[in-house]
Design a protein around this motif. Structure first.
Motif, PDB file in Angstrom:
ATOM      1  N   MET A 139       0.868  -1.098   0.072  1.00  0.00           N
ATOM      2  CA  MET A 139      -0.190   0.022   0.050  1.00  0.00           C
ATOM      3  C   MET A 139       0.738   1.271   0.039  1.00  0.00           C
ATOM      4  N   SER A 140       0.537   2.378  -0.771  1.00  0.00           N
ATOM      5  CA  SER A 140       1.164   3.680  -0.690  1.00  0.00           C
ATOM      6  C   SER A 140       1.071   4.378   0.448  1.00  0.00           C
ATOM      7  N   GLN A 141       1.844   5.303   0.518  1.00  0.00           N
ATOM      8  CA  GLN A 141       1.598   6.322   1.349  1.00  0.00           C
ATOM      9  C   GLN A 141       0.219   7.184   1.442  1.00  0.00           C
ATOM     10  N   LEU A 142      -0.070   7.328  -0.043  1.00  0.00           N
ATOM     11  CA  LEU A 142      -1.229   8.088  -0.175  1.00  0.00           C
ATOM     12  C   LEU A 142      -2.479   7.200   0.260  1.00  0.00           C
ATOM     13  N   GLY A 143      -2.421   5.982  -0.026  1.00  0.00           N
ATOM     14  CA  GLY A 143      -3.630   4.875   0.506  1.00  0.00           C
ATOM     15  C   GLY A 143      -3.505   4.933   1.900  1.00  0.00           C
ATOM     16  N   LEU A 153      -3.588  16.844  -3.372  1.00  0.00           N
ATOM     17  CA  LEU A 153      -4.387  16.810  -4.541  1.00  0.00           C
ATOM     18  C   LEU A 153      -4.761  18.296  -5.227  1.00  0.00           C
ATOM     19  N   LYS A 154      -4.779  18.147  -6.429  1.00  0.00           N
ATOM     20  CA  LYS A 154      -5.201  19.385  -7.377  1.00  0.00           C
ATOM     21  C   LYS A 154      -6.303  18.955  -8.400  1.00  0.00           C
ATOM     22  N   PRO A 155      -6.627  20.312  -8.644  1.00  0.00           N
ATOM     23  CA  PRO A 155      -7.674  20.038 -10.068  1.00  0.00           C
ATOM     24  C   PRO A 155      -7.044  19.174 -11.094  1.00  0.00           C
ATOM     25  N   LYS A 156      -5.704  19.142 -11.461  1.00  0.00           N
ATOM     26  CA  LYS A 156      -5.109  18.361 -12.483  1.00  0.00           C
ATOM     27  C   LYS A 156      -5.374  17.034 -12.381  1.00  0.00           C
ATOM     28  N   HIS A 157      -5.201  16.428 -10.824  1.00  0.00           N
ATOM     29  CA  HIS A 157      -5.420  15.146 -10.697  1.00  0.00           C
ATOM     30  C   HIS A 157      -6.828  14.738 -10.904  1.00  0.00           C
ATOM     31  N   VAL A 158      -7.858  15.285 -10.315  1.00  0.00           N
ATOM     32  CA  VAL A 158      -9.218  14.981 -10.709  1.00  0.00           C
ATOM     33  C   VAL A 158      -9.392  15.005 -12.301  1.00  0.00           C
ATOM     34  N   GLU A 159      -9.048  15.871 -13.096  1.00  0.00           N
ATOM     35  CA  GLU A 159      -8.972  16.120 -14.408  1.00  0.00           C
ATOM     36  C   GLU A 159      -8.713  14.733 -14.991  1.00  0.00           C
ATOM     37  N   PHE A 160      -7.290  14.241 -14.585  1.00  0.00           N
ATOM     38  CA  PHE A 160      -6.768  13.046 -15.007  1.00  0.00           C
ATOM     39  C   PHE A 160      -7.732  11.912 -15.021  1.00  0.00           C
ATOM     40  N   LEU A 161      -8.280  11.809 -13.571  1.00  0.00           N
ATOM     41  CA  LEU A 161      -9.050  10.526 -13.205  1.00  0.00           C
ATOM     42  C   LEU A 161     -10.212  10.629 -14.097  1.00  0.00           C
ATOM     43  N   ASN A 182      -8.842   4.026  -2.241  1.00  0.00           N
ATOM     44  CA  ASN A 182      -7.646   3.260  -2.683  1.00  0.00           C
ATOM     45  C   ASN A 182      -7.513   2.796  -4.010  1.00  0.00           C
ATOM     46  N   GLN A 183      -8.504   2.772  -4.906  1.00  0.00           N
ATOM     47  CA  GLN A 183      -8.466   2.312  -6.049  1.00  0.00           C
ATOM     48  C   GLN A 183      -7.995   3.823  -6.848  1.00  0.00           C
ATOM     49  N   ILE A 184      -8.688   4.879  -6.516  1.00  0.00           N
ATOM     50  CA  ILE A 184      -8.286   6.235  -7.168  1.00  0.00           C
ATOM     51  C   ILE A 184      -6.756   6.435  -6.812  1.00  0.00           C
ATOM     52  N   ALA A 185      -6.437   6.208  -5.649  1.00  0.00           N
ATOM     53  CA  ALA A 185      -5.052   6.466  -5.147  1.00  0.00           C
ATOM     54  C   ALA A 185      -4.183   5.532  -6.089  1.00  0.00           C
ATOM     55  N   ASN A 186      -4.373   4.514  -6.300  1.00  0.00           N
ATOM     56  CA  ASN A 186      -3.507   3.598  -7.239  1.00  0.00           C
ATOM     57  C   ASN A 186      -3.369   4.086  -8.685  1.00  0.00           C
ATOM     58  N   GLU A 187      -4.743   4.411  -9.145  1.00  0.00           N
ATOM     59  CA  GLU A 187      -4.649   5.122 -10.383  1.00  0.00           C
ATOM     60  C   GLU A 187      -3.644   6.255 -10.846  1.00  0.00           C
ATOM     61  N   LEU A 188      -3.767   7.141  -9.606  1.00  0.00           N
ATOM     62  CA  LEU A 188      -3.057   8.287  -9.663  1.00  0.00           C
ATOM     63  C   LEU A 188      -1.622   8.032  -9.695  1.00  0.00           C
ATOM     64  N   ILE A 189      -1.339   6.989  -8.978  1.00  0.00           N
ATOM     65  CA  ILE A 189       0.279   6.580  -8.652  1.00  0.00           C
ATOM     66  C   ILE A 189       0.538   5.863 -10.122  1.00  0.00           C
ATOM     67  N   THR A 190      -0.071   5.079 -10.410  1.00  0.00           N
ATOM     68  CA  THR A 190       0.185   4.392 -11.951  1.00  0.00           C
ATOM     69  C   THR A 190       0.107   5.299 -13.168  1.00  0.00           C
ATOM     70  N   GLY A 191      -0.454   6.395 -13.119  1.00  0.00           N
ATOM     71  CA  GLY A 191      -0.625   7.576 -13.950  1.00  0.00           C
ATOM     72  C   GLY A 191       0.520   8.512 -13.832  1.00  0.00           C
ATOM     73  N   GLY A 192       1.386   8.218 -12.881  1.00  0.00           N
ATOM     74  CA  GLY A 192       2.715   8.994 -12.693  1.00  0.00           C
ATOM     75  C   GLY A 192       2.985   9.856 -11.952  1.00  0.00           C
ATOM     76  N   PHE A 193       1.745  10.406 -11.057  1.00  0.00           N
ATOM     77  CA  PHE A 193       1.718  11.518 -10.295  1.00  0.00           C
ATOM     78  C   PHE A 193       2.460  10.535  -8.688  1.00  0.00           C
TER      79      PHE A 193
END
Length: 95
Positions: free
Chosen positions: A1-5, A50-58, A31-42
């Motif tokens: 599990m990531s620090q974010l998770g 968290l910033k608007p760019k992360h929400v837009e990416f999701l 946790n699924q959202i956290a994993n998607e962000l980390i997999t996406g390179g954030f």
């Protein structure tokens, strides 16, 4: 599990009301959202980063994966809850 998770799980334990099933569902989705962000390179380590760019990416990712609109709405609901808890409601656009 990531620090974010891990941090998200701690926030759910501290702030979430509702049944155990509701808490479990929220934990799974966030946790699924956290994993998607980390997999996406954030490289997020905490929810308050968290910033608007992360929400837009999701949202873009979910649309690319052709998730149903109800699934996207449920995930956005969890993100809105998280943004309220961390005090950054403005990261989610209100339409």
């Amino acid at each position: 599990m990531s620090q974010l998770g891990y941090t998200i799980n701690q926030l759910i334990k501290k702030h979430r009301g509702g049944s155990f099933a509701t808490q479990t569902a929220s934990k799974r989705i966030l946790n699924q959202i956290a994993n998607e962000l980390i997999t996406g390179g954030f490289k997020l380590r905490a929810p308050n980063q968290l910033k608007p760019k992360h929400v837009e990416f999701l949202v873009t990712e979910w649309k690319r994966k052709e998730l149903s609109s109800s699934t996207i709405k449920n995930r956005m609901s969890e993100l809105r809850w998280l943004s309220r808890v961390i005090g950054k409601q403005n990261i989610i656009l209100q339409l």
